[in-house]
Design a protein around this motif. Structure first.
Motif, mmCIF file in Angstrom:
data_model
loop_
_atom_site.group_PDB
_atom_site.id
_atom_site.type_symbol
_atom_site.label_atom_id
_atom_site.label_comp_id
_atom_site.label_asym_id
_atom_site.label_seq_id
_atom_site.Cartn_x
_atom_site.Cartn_y
_atom_site.Cartn_z
ATOM 1 N N VAL A 65 43.974 -59.754 -47.643
ATOM 2 C CA VAL A 65 42.875 -60.653 -47.287
ATOM 3 C C VAL A 65 43.174 -61.379 -45.982
ATOM 4 O O VAL A 65 44.240 -61.985 -45.822
ATOM 5 N N HIS A 66 42.223 -61.303 -45.078
ATOM 6 C CA HIS A 66 42.328 -61.937 -43.757
ATOM 7 C C HIS A 66 41.440 -63.177 -43.718
ATOM 8 O O HIS A 66 40.347 -63.183 -44.285
ATOM 9 N N TRP A 67 41.921 -64.223 -43.058
ATOM 10 C CA TRP A 67 41.244 -65.527 -43.012
ATOM 11 C C TRP A 67 40.684 -65.697 -41.616
ATOM 12 O O TRP A 67 41.322 -66.267 -40.744
ATOM 13 N N HIS A 68 39.513 -65.148 -41.416
ATOM 14 C CA HIS A 68 38.947 -64.987 -40.080
ATOM 15 C C HIS A 68 38.617 -66.350 -39.446
ATOM 16 O O HIS A 68 37.785 -67.087 -39.944
ATOM 17 N N GLY A 69 39.305 -66.623 -38.347
ATOM 18 C CA GLY A 69 39.021 -67.836 -37.570
ATOM 19 C C GLY A 69 39.974 -68.988 -37.830
ATOM 20 O O GLY A 69 39.969 -69.979 -37.102
ATOM 21 N N PHE A 87 34.280 -70.719 -41.431
ATOM 22 C CA PHE A 87 35.181 -69.576 -41.331
ATOM 23 C C PHE A 87 34.862 -68.617 -42.469
ATOM 24 O O PHE A 87 33.987 -68.890 -43.281
ATOM 25 N N TRP A 88 35.580 -67.534 -42.521
ATOM 26 C CA TRP A 88 35.345 -66.648 -43.662
ATOM 27 C C TRP A 88 36.565 -65.813 -43.953
ATOM 28 O O TRP A 88 37.486 -65.729 -43.136
ATOM 29 N N TYR A 89 36.597 -65.293 -45.158
ATOM 30 C CA TYR A 89 37.707 -64.411 -45.531
ATOM 31 C C TYR A 89 37.133 -63.049 -45.862
ATOM 32 O O TYR A 89 36.006 -62.927 -46.309
ATOM 33 N N HIS A 90 37.928 -62.029 -45.595
ATOM 34 C CA HIS A 90 37.462 -60.698 -45.946
ATOM 35 C C HIS A 90 38.638 -59.754 -46.065
ATOM 36 O O HIS A 90 39.723 -60.026 -45.553
ATOM 37 N N SER A 91 38.408 -58.654 -46.746
ATOM 38 C CA SER A 91 39.430 -57.632 -46.878
ATOM 39 C C SER A 91 39.806 -57.129 -45.491
ATOM 40 O O SER A 91 38.958 -56.999 -44.610
ATOM 41 N N HIS A 92 41.089 -56.882 -45.289
ATOM 42 C CA HIS A 92 41.548 -56.297 -44.030
ATOM 43 C C HIS A 92 42.340 -55.035 -44.345
ATOM 44 O O HIS A 92 43.345 -54.719 -43.709
ATOM 45 N N TYR A 93 41.892 -54.338 -45.376
ATOM 46 C CA TYR A 93 42.537 -53.098 -45.811
ATOM 47 C C TYR A 93 41.418 -52.160 -46.233
ATOM 48 O O TYR A 93 40.548 -52.560 -47.010
ATOM 49 N N PHE A 115 33.946 -58.431 -29.643
ATOM 50 C CA PHE A 115 35.401 -58.538 -29.456
ATOM 51 C C PHE A 115 35.935 -59.687 -30.294
ATOM 52 O O PHE A 115 35.471 -60.822 -30.174
ATOM 53 N N HIS A 116 36.917 -59.412 -31.148
ATOM 54 C CA HIS A 116 37.483 -60.463 -32.020
ATOM 55 C C HIS A 116 38.976 -60.615 -31.793
ATOM 56 O O HIS A 116 39.734 -59.652 -31.882
ATOM 57 N N LEU A 117 39.400 -61.853 -31.532
ATOM 58 C CA LEU A 117 40.815 -62.189 -31.395
ATOM 59 C C LEU A 117 41.266 -62.887 -32.676
ATOM 60 O O LEU A 117 40.639 -63.864 -33.099
ATOM 61 N N HIS A 118 42.328 -62.393 -33.280
ATOM 62 C CA HIS A 118 42.861 -63.029 -34.485
ATOM 63 C C HIS A 118 43.604 -64.322 -34.156
ATOM 64 O O HIS A 118 44.339 -64.374 -33.158
ATOM 65 N N GLY A 119 43.434 -65.334 -34.987
ATOM 66 C CA GLY A 119 44.333 -66.483 -34.992
ATOM 67 C C GLY A 119 44.204 -67.524 -33.903
ATOM 68 O O GLY A 119 44.811 -68.591 -33.995
ATOM 69 N N TRP A 169 50.010 -60.409 -33.844
ATOM 70 C CA TRP A 169 48.571 -60.670 -33.884
ATOM 71 C C TRP A 169 47.826 -59.435 -33.401
ATOM 72 O O TRP A 169 48.431 -58.454 -32.984
ATOM 73 N N MET A 170 46.517 -59.526 -33.415
ATOM 74 C CA MET A 170 45.733 -58.374 -32.944
ATOM 75 C C MET A 170 44.378 -58.821 -32.424
ATOM 76 O O MET A 170 43.948 -59.944 -32.661
ATOM 77 N N TYR A 171 43.750 -57.951 -31.697
ATOM 78 C CA TYR A 171 42.333 -58.138 -31.363
ATOM 79 C C TYR A 171 41.638 -56.806 -31.554
ATOM 80 O O TYR A 171 42.273 -55.749 -31.475
ATOM 81 N N HIS A 172 40.349 -56.857 -31.847
ATOM 82 C CA HIS A 172 39.624 -55.605 -32.114
ATOM 83 C C HIS A 172 38.124 -55.810 -32.067
ATOM 84 O O HIS A 172 37.637 -56.943 -32.091
ATOM 85 N N CYS A 173 37.434 -54.690 -32.032
ATOM 86 C CA CYS A 173 35.985 -54.726 -32.160
ATOM 87 C C CYS A 173 35.664 -55.007 -33.624
ATOM 88 O O CYS A 173 36.278 -54.427 -34.516
ATOM 89 N N HIS A 174 34.700 -55.907 -33.889
ATOM 90 C CA HIS A 174 34.396 -56.251 -35.284
ATOM 91 C C HIS A 174 33.338 -55.356 -35.909
ATOM 92 O O HIS A 174 32.904 -55.600 -37.040
ATOM 93 N N ILE A 175 32.911 -54.324 -35.205
ATOM 94 C CA ILE A 175 32.162 -53.267 -35.879
ATOM 95 C C ILE A 175 33.231 -52.475 -36.613
ATOM 96 O O ILE A 175 34.130 -51.895 -35.993
ATOM 97 N N HIS A 230 34.289 -49.017 -35.683
ATOM 98 C CA HIS A 230 34.931 -48.924 -34.359
ATOM 99 C C HIS A 230 36.386 -49.382 -34.443
ATOM 100 O O HIS A 230 37.277 -48.796 -33.828
ATOM 101 N N HIS A 231 36.598 -50.450 -35.191
ATOM 102 C CA HIS A 231 37.960 -50.935 -35.408
ATOM 103 C C HIS A 231 38.798 -49.813 -36.030
ATOM 104 O O HIS A 231 39.869 -49.464 -35.537
ATOM 105 N N ALA A 232 38.247 -49.218 -37.090
ATOM 106 C CA ALA A 232 38.961 -48.142 -37.784
ATOM 107 C C ALA A 232 39.196 -46.944 -36.862
ATOM 108 O O ALA A 232 40.212 -46.258 -36.970
#
Ligand code: C2O
Ligand code: CU
Length: 458
Positions: free
Chosen positions: A63-67, A102-108, A355-359, A402-408, A411-413
């Motif tokens: 689980v990732h804690w986005h933001g 903020f929000w949480y979501h699966s990151h797997y 574009f999403h930057l973690h953390g 850390w990471m950054y990625h496209c939040h589609i 596309h991330h995958a």
């Protein structure tokens, strides 16, 4: 003075269950505590949030804690922890240093786990929050279902379209429901915290053409309210808006006007919910003209010290690859604690990418040569096709991966992401990998050079 900070404890259990989208339409959902979205987590700025996640699915999860600006070890990615295996429980514990939405979501296995409902909202209250008559947290989502309400297994063409477009569903959801009616009182103003939790669908908010005020985004309050009649909310983004006052008897459609992000599937105007305005009530609304102070990190003319290029390229193996600096899943250069980062992030493809930057939060200081309309703390920002932005940010003392990625999610995958490390001055990166997507390195030129020219059509 005694600290008023508390420790807030939640238990989330991930499992599969039947979820009713509307009377007569039930799907097999995956989610937390048998609801979609999962429970809303509430805290006050400065509190410690403890979330015990039990995995009762048949596959691992994370689980990732986005933001949330939390320590790297708590970020909830495959880089920072082992997956939580079926039957296991994992405890996340971190301070929430910022107020906001903020929000949480699966990151797997995200493209599947998030599609099925593994996400929820987090509201962190702060002392400077304006006084409103009511608050609502609205998580926007969609699911792709068959006529028999099963999650659709796509055929080859469908999969190809999904890899390109990202998955857009045919079932539109707000807070896990297909048809909702919201009620509010005439004369009152509410704060709506909007989260786009969809895999790929862009949401261009419209409230029957009536104006509303944007007061906050990813990283908390804006400096002052900004009036809008339309607002684009892309996957991963949050916006807090003030809605109302309306007149008794008003019936307002909460709509997505449809945004053309150059996909195969054409966008349409679509209604998500209805808002009914009832009897008049007094208001206690108090919104200061100045909501907060956002220190500007850099001016638009600041010179970029890194470039991040998002692109789409044909691939012999996958038909299409989604790149950061010409690489899938690349390793970017480390970032030093305390150093001002000015990154030029560009989108050379012909489709949009959030574009999403973690953390960490960044400020967009320039977009295609212009200064943006207002200053804001963002962690997710949409790049239109052929767009260049400059972002400024500073890593505070939270070293790690850390990471950054496209939040589609598709596309991330498909590889549109990069890992990087935050290191303390004088510290060596933990991993001595070849930083294959760093802006100062020309290593690994793309193998399919002649195919590259074809990317003009992507
Ligand atoms: Cu909301 Cu890595 O994501
Ligand atoms: Cu993308």
């Amino acid at each position: 003075m005694q600290s008023e900070n508390k420790t807030v404890v939640y238990e989330l259990e991930a499992s599969e269950f039947d979820w009713q989208l509307r009377p007569g339409k039930t799907v097999k959902a995956w989610g937390f505590n048998k609801q979609v979205p999962g429970p809303q987590l509430n805290a006050r700025k400065g509190d410690t949030l403890v979330v015990k996640v039990k995995n009762s699915l048949n596959e691992p999860t994370i689980v990732h804690w986005h933001g949330i600006r939390l320590p790297a070890a708590m970020d909830g990615t495959g880089e920072t922890q082992k997956p939580i295996l079926p039957g296991e429980t994992y405890e996340y514990r971190f301070v929430v240093p910022d107020s906001g939405t903020f929000w949480y979501h699966s990151h797997y296995n995200e493209t599947l786990q998030m599609e099925r409902g593994m996400y929820g909202g987090i509201v962190v209250a702060g002392k400077d929050d304006p006084t409103v008559d009511a608050e609502r947290l609205l998580l926007i989502d969609d699911m792709r279902l068959t006529d028999t309400d099963d999650h659709e297994e796509r055929n080859k063409l469908g999969k190809w379209i999904e890899r390109h477009d990202g998955r857009e569903g045919n079932t539109r959801l707000i807070n896990g429901k297909e048809v909702s009616t919201f009620h509010m009182h005439a004369g009152q103003t509410e704060r709506w915290r909007m989260v786009n939790a969809a895999s790929a669908r862009y949401f261009l908010l419209n409230l029957g053409g009536k104006p509303f005020k944007v007061i906050g985004t990813d990283g908390g309050l804006l400096e002052r309210p900004i009036e809008k009649t339309e607002l684009l909310i892309t996957p991963g983004e949050r916006y807090d808006i003030l809605v109302g006052p309306f007149n008794e008897g008003d019936n307002i459609a909460i709509e997505n006007l449809g945004y053309n992000r150059t996909t195969f599937l054409k966008p349409r105007r679509e209604t998500y919910a209805q808002l009914h305005v009832g009897t008049e009530k007094d208001t206690k609304l108090t919104v200061p003209a100045r909501l907060c102070e956002i220190p500007r990190l850099a001016t638009a003319t600041a010179v970029a010290n890194r470039s991040v290029k998002l692109s789409v390229a044909p691939s012999l193996k996958n038909i299409l690859d989604f790149h950061v600096n010409g690489q899938t899943h690349c390793n970017d250069q480390p970032v030093k604690v305390g150093d001002l980062q000015v990154w030029e992030v560009s989108n050379t493809s012909l489709m949009d990418h959030p574009f999403h930057l973690h953390g960490f939060f960044f400020q967009v200081i320039e977009e295609n040569g212009k200064v943006p309309e207002y200053l804001a703390w963002k962690d997710t920002y949409n790049l239109k096709p052929k767009t260049k932005i400059k972002i400024a940010w500073i890593a505070d003392d939270r070293p790690g991966k850390w990471m950054y990625h496209c939040h589609i999610l598709e596309h991330h995958a498909a590889g549109m992401m990069a890992h990087f490390e935050v290191v303390r001055p004088g510290q060596q990166p933990m991993r001595h990998t070849d930083h294959n997507c760093g802006s100062h390195s020309n290593a690994h030129p793309h193998k399919t050079k002649n195919l590259k020219t074809m990317t003009a059509n992507m």
